[in-house]
Design a protein around this motif. Structure first.
Motif, mmCIF file in Angstrom:
data_model
loop_
_atom_site.group_PDB
_atom_site.id
_atom_site.type_symbol
_atom_site.label_atom_id
_atom_site.label_comp_id
_atom_site.label_asym_id
_atom_site.label_seq_id
_atom_site.Cartn_x
_atom_site.Cartn_y
_atom_site.Cartn_z
ATOM 1 N N LEU A 131 0.824 -1.209 0.000
ATOM 2 C CA LEU A 131 0.000 0.000 0.000
ATOM 3 C C LEU A 131 0.857 1.257 0.000
ATOM 4 C CD1 LEU A 131 -2.958 -0.862 2.417
ATOM 5 C CD2 LEU A 131 -2.783 -1.165 -0.059
ATOM 6 N N ALA A 132 1.957 1.237 0.743
ATOM 7 C CA ALA A 132 2.838 2.408 0.788
ATOM 8 C C ALA A 132 3.413 2.717 -0.589
ATOM 9 C CB ALA A 132 3.960 2.175 1.793
ATOM 10 N N ILE A 133 3.840 1.687 -1.298
ATOM 11 C CA ILE A 133 4.419 1.890 -2.629
ATOM 12 C C ILE A 133 3.354 2.338 -3.621
ATOM 13 C CG2 ILE A 133 5.466 0.685 -4.596
ATOM 14 C CD1 ILE A 133 7.030 -0.986 -2.524
ATOM 15 N N LEU A 134 2.183 1.723 -3.569
ATOM 16 C CA LEU A 134 1.101 2.122 -4.473
ATOM 17 C C LEU A 134 0.757 3.594 -4.295
ATOM 18 C CD1 LEU A 134 -1.255 -0.974 -4.107
ATOM 19 C CD2 LEU A 134 -0.020 -0.301 -6.179
ATOM 20 N N GLU A 135 0.691 4.026 -3.047
ATOM 21 C CA GLU A 135 0.353 5.423 -2.778
ATOM 22 C C GLU A 135 1.491 6.349 -3.196
ATOM 23 O OE1 GLU A 135 -1.754 8.014 0.799
ATOM 24 O OE2 GLU A 135 -0.933 6.021 1.232
ATOM 25 N N GLU A 136 2.705 5.957 -2.870
ATOM 26 C CA GLU A 136 3.882 6.768 -3.217
ATOM 27 C C GLU A 136 4.020 6.939 -4.727
ATOM 28 O OE1 GLU A 136 8.675 5.936 -3.273
ATOM 29 O OE2 GLU A 136 7.526 5.199 -1.563
ATOM 30 N N GLU A 137 3.755 5.863 -5.463
ATOM 31 C CA GLU A 137 3.910 5.889 -6.921
ATOM 32 C C GLU A 137 2.648 6.368 -7.638
ATOM 33 O OE1 GLU A 137 6.870 5.180 -8.434
ATOM 34 O OE2 GLU A 137 7.648 5.014 -6.381
#
Length: 240
Positions: A131-137
């Motif tokens: 989730l962190a990567i999806l949001e960051e990207e």
């Protein structure tokens, strides 16, 4: 659908799907061999649509160079989705293996933006990082496959507008039933993860069993099976 367990009777399996009201099967590739088989199946059967990807554990087994070569090939195929992709920390033994997965995951997210197709995401033992990567990207058209994260992570993904693909195991797992009750129906899809995650342990799962998911979802949200099926199909059309 490219697994050997379907090799001898795939025509029968697909016929059964039609009888159960299945109108589309998004089949996921997980490595170069699987991706090519999936493309071939989609050309042969109109019911099957190809999603192409790289299973997370294969990323560190095969190495960045091999995976990037496959990414280049995938982009030229114009699949309906990218999957199965994501992170899987269950079998990782080192931080470098996890980091390699994260690097490729970000590259798949970027490819999804270029192709404007959904991402079908695996997240075993790595839900928070996913989730962190999806949001960051700033990922778009996110579908969380068989998401088993904690309730607060489900709520976070829901609030980000991500979709959840519900497997047949919703018929027996309280965690998935809670998810169905706490995520709007417009953010749900159904899946079987065939040949795995079947309704009977040890038996081959098939896409025809998706009807069991629809029936259980209908009972959980107190709607008719027909109305739930129609909404789920509209969700598919909106994403794909």
């Amino acid at each position: 659908m490219d697994f050997p367990v379907f090799a001898d009777d795939l025509d029968v399996v697909l016929c059964d799907c039609g009888e159960e009201g299945v109108t589309v099967i998004v089949a996921n590739g997980v490595n170069p061999e699987s991706n090519r088989k999936t493309v071939a199946l989609a050309k042969k059967y109109s019911l099957i649509k190809p999603a192409l990807g790289y299973y997370p554990t294969h990323v560190w087994e095969d190495g960045l160079e091999a995976v990037r070569k496959e990414l280049f090939w995938i982009e030229r195929q114009r699949p309906v989705a990218l999957g199965e992709i994501g992170l899987d920390y269950k079998e990782c033994e080192t931080e470098s293996q996890k980091e390699m997965q994260r690097i490729i995951f970000k590259e798949f997210i970027a490819l999804g933006k270029r192709l404007r197709v959904p991402l079908i995401i695996h997240s075993r033992k790595a839900e928070a990082d996913v989730l962190a990567i999806l949001e960051e990207e700033e990922a778009e058209k996110v579908i969380l496959h068989c998401f088993m994260g904690k309730k607060k992570l489900v709520e976070r993904a829901r609030d980000l507008g991500y979709s959840f693909s519900i497997p047949v195991s919703v018929t027996k797992l309280d965690q998935l039933q809670w998810l169905v009750r706490h995520v709007p129906l417009r953010q749900l899809l159904t899946e079987t993860d065939a040949p795995y995650l079947g309704p009977v342990r040890g038996e081959r799962n098939t896409p025809a069993n998706v009807r069991r998911s629809v029936e259980r979802i209908a009972s959980l949200v107190e709607m008719t099976v027909e109305d739930v099926a129609n909404q789920l199909f509209m969700n598919y059309q909106r994403l794909f």
